[in-house]
Enzyme design. Structure first.
Site, PDB file in Angstrom:
ATOM      1  CB  SER A   1       6.292   7.932   3.470  1.00  0.00           C
ATOM      2  OG  SER A   1       6.833   8.685   5.089  1.00  0.00           O
TER       3      SER A   1
ATOM      4  CB  CYS B   1       4.175   2.451  -0.636  1.00  0.00           C
ATOM      5  SG  CYS B   1       4.816   4.744  -0.496  1.00  0.00           S
TER       6      CYS B   1
ATOM      7  CG  MET C   1      -0.693   7.884  -0.703  1.00  0.00           C
ATOM      8  SD  MET C   1      -2.272   8.445  -1.169  1.00  0.00           S
ATOM      9  CE  MET C   1      -1.919   9.914  -1.260  1.00  0.00           C
ATOM     10  N   GLY C   2       2.883   6.690  -2.690  1.00  0.00           N
ATOM     11  CA  GLY C   2       4.427   6.809  -3.584  1.00  0.00           C
ATOM     12  C   GLY C   2       5.403   7.912  -3.066  1.00  0.00           C
TER      13      GLY C   2
END
Length: 203
Positions: A143, A138, A140-141
């Site tokens: 959530s 996503c 930021m990786g």
């Protein structure tokens, strides 16, 4: 699976639930589940980490770096942040010429967003990809993409939500939002109920 998750979501999300009276396993309440991310050592933040054999969990920077994906041997990309706001604008065309299969889902990183609607689709995509490395990302990786990887481990690898969280957080700094944790908890209950149903059927 989504209908089972919807049923489980109606329960008190803050209470622990023991589905199988003969099992020691108890699905934790949402607050207790959230505490798992703050207890004990966790991985330091990095742009990408391998969290399961051939499953890489990463951020926007990783998804945009085509040479890095080639170096990792990535053949499948799951973008959990499709859209125009706080999202990653790639798409299948971005990876033209790389022999990469792409799946994008429009998930908002908001506690009210129903990410469980993508659990089965994402799990199937990851499962089918695992002959080769897959990137799930996503912005930021931490959530949205982390939630889909956790759901995969629960659905396809038969980990409990507790074991899935413990496994991944030791390999990557993740923190799904509160609403996503509620939905993972509901998935855990649904999977435990299905497991109990099959057990009683065989008795």
């Amino acid at each position: 699976m989504s209908s089972c998750v919807e049923k489980s979501r109606g329960r008190n999300p803050y209470a622990a639930v023991q589905v199988d009276p003969d099992s020691d396993y108890i699905t934790p309440g949402t607050l207790d589940l959230e505490q798992l991310f703050w207890s004990g050592p966790t991985a330091q933040y990095a742009h990408v980490n391998q969290v399961w054999p051939r499953i890489y969990l990463g951020d926007e920077k990783t998804a945009l770096e085509r040479p890095a994906l080639k170096d990792l041997g990535i053949t499948h990309v799951l973008n959990a942040a499709v859209g125009k706001w706080n999202n990653v604008l790639t798409g299948a065309d971005y990876y033209t010429g790389m022999n990469i299969r792409y799946l994008g889902v429009e998930a908002d990183d908001k506690p009210t967003f129903n990410i469980s609607q993508y659990f089965s689709q994402a799990a199937e995509f990851i499962h089918e990809a695992l002959i080769h490395p897959v990137l799930v990302h996503c912005v930021m990786g931490r959530s949205r993409s982390a939630t889909l990887v956790l759901a995969y481990l629960m659905i396809k690898e038969h980990l409990s939500v507790v074991d899935a969280v413990e496994h991944v957080r030791q390999r990557r700094c993740i923190l799904p939002n509160h609403g996503f944790l509620k939905q993972l908890r509901a998935l855990d209950i649904a999977l435990q109920e299905e497991k109990l149903r099959l057990k009683r059927k065989d008795e």
